[in-house]
Design a protein around this motif. Sequence first.
Motif, short mmCIF file in Angstrom:
data_model
loop_
_atom_site.label_atom_id
_atom_site.label_comp_id
_atom_site.label_asym_id
_atom_site.label_seq_id
_atom_site.Cartn_x
_atom_site.Cartn_y
_atom_site.Cartn_z
N ASP A 293 79.01 4.23 134.60
CA ASP A 293 78.04 4.46 133.54
C ASP A 293 78.59 5.53 132.60
N PRO A 294 78.86 5.23 131.34
CA PRO A 294 79.44 6.21 130.43
C PRO A 294 78.53 7.40 130.19
N ALA A 295 77.22 7.24 130.43
CA ALA A 295 76.32 8.38 130.24
C ALA A 295 76.67 9.53 131.18
N LEU A 296 77.19 9.22 132.37
CA LEU A 296 77.58 10.27 133.30
C LEU A 296 78.70 11.13 132.73
N THR A 297 79.63 10.52 132.02
CA THR A 297 80.75 11.26 131.44
C THR A 297 80.25 12.30 130.45
N HIS A 298 79.20 11.97 129.69
CA HIS A 298 78.67 12.89 128.69
C HIS A 298 77.64 13.85 129.27
N ASP A 299 76.79 13.33 130.16
CA ASP A 299 75.65 14.12 130.62
C ASP A 299 76.04 15.19 131.64
N ALA A 300 77.00 14.89 132.52
CA ALA A 300 77.35 15.83 133.58
C ALA A 300 77.86 17.17 133.04
N PRO A 301 78.73 17.21 132.02
CA PRO A 301 79.17 18.52 131.51
C PRO A 301 78.04 19.37 130.96
N LEU A 302 77.07 18.75 130.29
CA LEU A 302 75.94 19.53 129.77
C LEU A 302 75.15 20.16 130.91
N ALA A 303 74.87 19.38 131.96
CA ALA A 303 74.14 19.92 133.10
C ALA A 303 74.93 21.05 133.76
N ALA A 304 76.24 20.87 133.90
CA ALA A 304 77.07 21.88 134.56
C ALA A 304 77.10 23.18 133.76
N VAL A 305 77.30 23.09 132.46
CA VAL A 305 77.37 24.30 131.64
C VAL A 305 76.01 24.98 131.56
N LEU A 306 74.93 24.21 131.53
CA LEU A 306 73.60 24.81 131.55
C LEU A 306 73.37 25.60 132.83
N LEU A 307 73.78 25.04 133.97
CA LEU A 307 73.61 25.74 135.24
C LEU A 307 74.35 27.07 135.25
N LEU A 308 75.61 27.05 134.80
CA LEU A 308 76.40 28.28 134.81
C LEU A 308 75.94 29.26 133.74
N THR A 309 75.30 28.76 132.69
CA THR A 309 74.79 29.65 131.64
C THR A 309 73.58 30.43 132.13
N VAL A 310 72.60 29.74 132.71
CA VAL A 310 71.37 30.42 133.09
C VAL A 310 71.59 31.39 134.25
N THR A 311 72.64 31.20 135.04
CA THR A 311 72.91 32.12 136.15
C THR A 311 73.88 33.22 135.76
N SER A 312 74.34 33.24 134.51
CA SER A 312 75.33 34.22 134.07
C SER A 312 74.72 35.61 133.94
N ARG A 313 75.59 36.61 134.02
CA ARG A 313 75.15 37.99 133.78
C ARG A 313 75.08 38.31 132.30
N VAL A 314 75.42 37.36 131.45
CA VAL A 314 75.59 37.67 130.02
C VAL A 314 74.59 36.88 129.16
N ILE A 315 74.81 35.59 128.95
CA ILE A 315 74.04 34.70 128.06
C ILE A 315 73.99 35.27 126.64
N SER A 316 75.14 35.54 126.07
CA SER A 316 75.21 35.95 124.68
C SER A 316 74.71 34.82 123.78
N PRO A 317 74.26 35.14 122.56
CA PRO A 317 73.73 34.09 121.67
C PRO A 317 74.76 33.03 121.31
N GLN A 318 76.06 33.38 121.29
CA GLN A 318 77.07 32.38 120.95
C GLN A 318 77.23 31.31 122.03
N TYR A 319 76.66 31.55 123.22
CA TYR A 319 76.67 30.51 124.24
C TYR A 319 75.94 29.26 123.76
N MET A 320 74.99 29.47 122.86
CA MET A 320 74.22 28.32 122.36
C MET A 320 75.10 27.36 121.57
#
Length: 428
Positions: A293-320
Amino acid sequence: MLWLLTHDHLPWLGAGGVTHEPERLYTRWRETLDDGSYPSGDPLWQYPPGAGAALLLPGLLLPRLPYPWAFTALTLAADAAVAAALVRTGLTRHARGDGERSLLGALLWTAGLPLLLHLPLARFDVQVTALAVLALLVVRRLPRLGGALAALGALAKAWPALVLAGTEPGHTTRRAWTSAGITAVTLLALLASLFADALSFVRQQGGRGVQIESLGGTLLSFASHAGWPGRVRYQYGAMELVGPGVGVVAAASLTLTAASFALIVLWRLRVVGATRAATRAAARAAAPQGRWDPALTHDAPLAAVLLLTVTSRVISPQYMIWLLGLSAVCLTLRRSAQRPVALLVVAATAVSALAYPVLYDEVVARTWTGCLVMAVRNGLLVAAAVLSCVRLARLTPGRGDGPHEGPGPASRGAGHAPTATPQGPPPG
């Protein structure tokens, strides 16, 4: 955005000093790099070696322009490259069985980036995001090129390595990951041979504390209204919280980040195992093999980066900027399950501009206004991360509605041939 960049002093833009980086900090680092060394003695230098190349390029490609202008010009070029790639992808329909494409991705990127005001033009995150976006858009057709682009981005800021989290198991993954590894090792060796102290960033990065914009920082800011005696201090290039309990919050953030990474790895292992099982089942039934399913190729990176973003010690605005780019890639595919997640990312982006630079004084002072703004922004990000993972799980092979699910008992009893058509959820 360009007009705001030249009017950074306007009172309603707050006291964030958005243009400080290209005018002073990046210029200083570029001078150090010109001398053949990374700025190892500068605690603000916390980036992998590839960031040095990103900072040298403006002066090398546009030597006649003042460095801040050259930096902005290359940022605009990267922005244009992302927009053009998203438009081209959106106009391509049913390529390689990917399903119908959409121009919503180009619209999200074009309309979403200005929500951060002029910040994107004063950071090199647009250039890094461009590499990640291009890698995602080409990795299914040209896995070696996709892997190389992901590696180039990861050498500047580590997160683009996650764009390969959803590559199709088999030859696509082998080619993409091998190319990424070879590119990373080769370029790292080259940079280490040309510049001294190439790995000095590790020391500075390890010393970072809890930035006030992070989820943990927001909790501590609210705790100050209940008597917590901590204070805010400028260190490691950011406003960080210091005081009792900060070390515990920082350790908890790192633990959650490690757990998130482990969750990504476990999801990947499950995907690979389920895909192999589906392939064997299709071979035994002499049926067409269920396609990825090609949606997995696109969707998985967004989920992964979101997970590592919300658990980060930083979350600077440029992360957006990262999340906008990955969300835009998801929206180029109508089948993507991440459409509601993209809306949450856009909302969080708009609130981020309030937190920095408009109301940054309030955030630093930990007033109720500043605390509430950060609570809304981080709450939207947490909701986006949870929703992204839930919707990604529905597309994962092995579930009843997954793309590789075989026929049920009724269809087998009726003598119908197994279907290879993905049966994931309808587009959000």
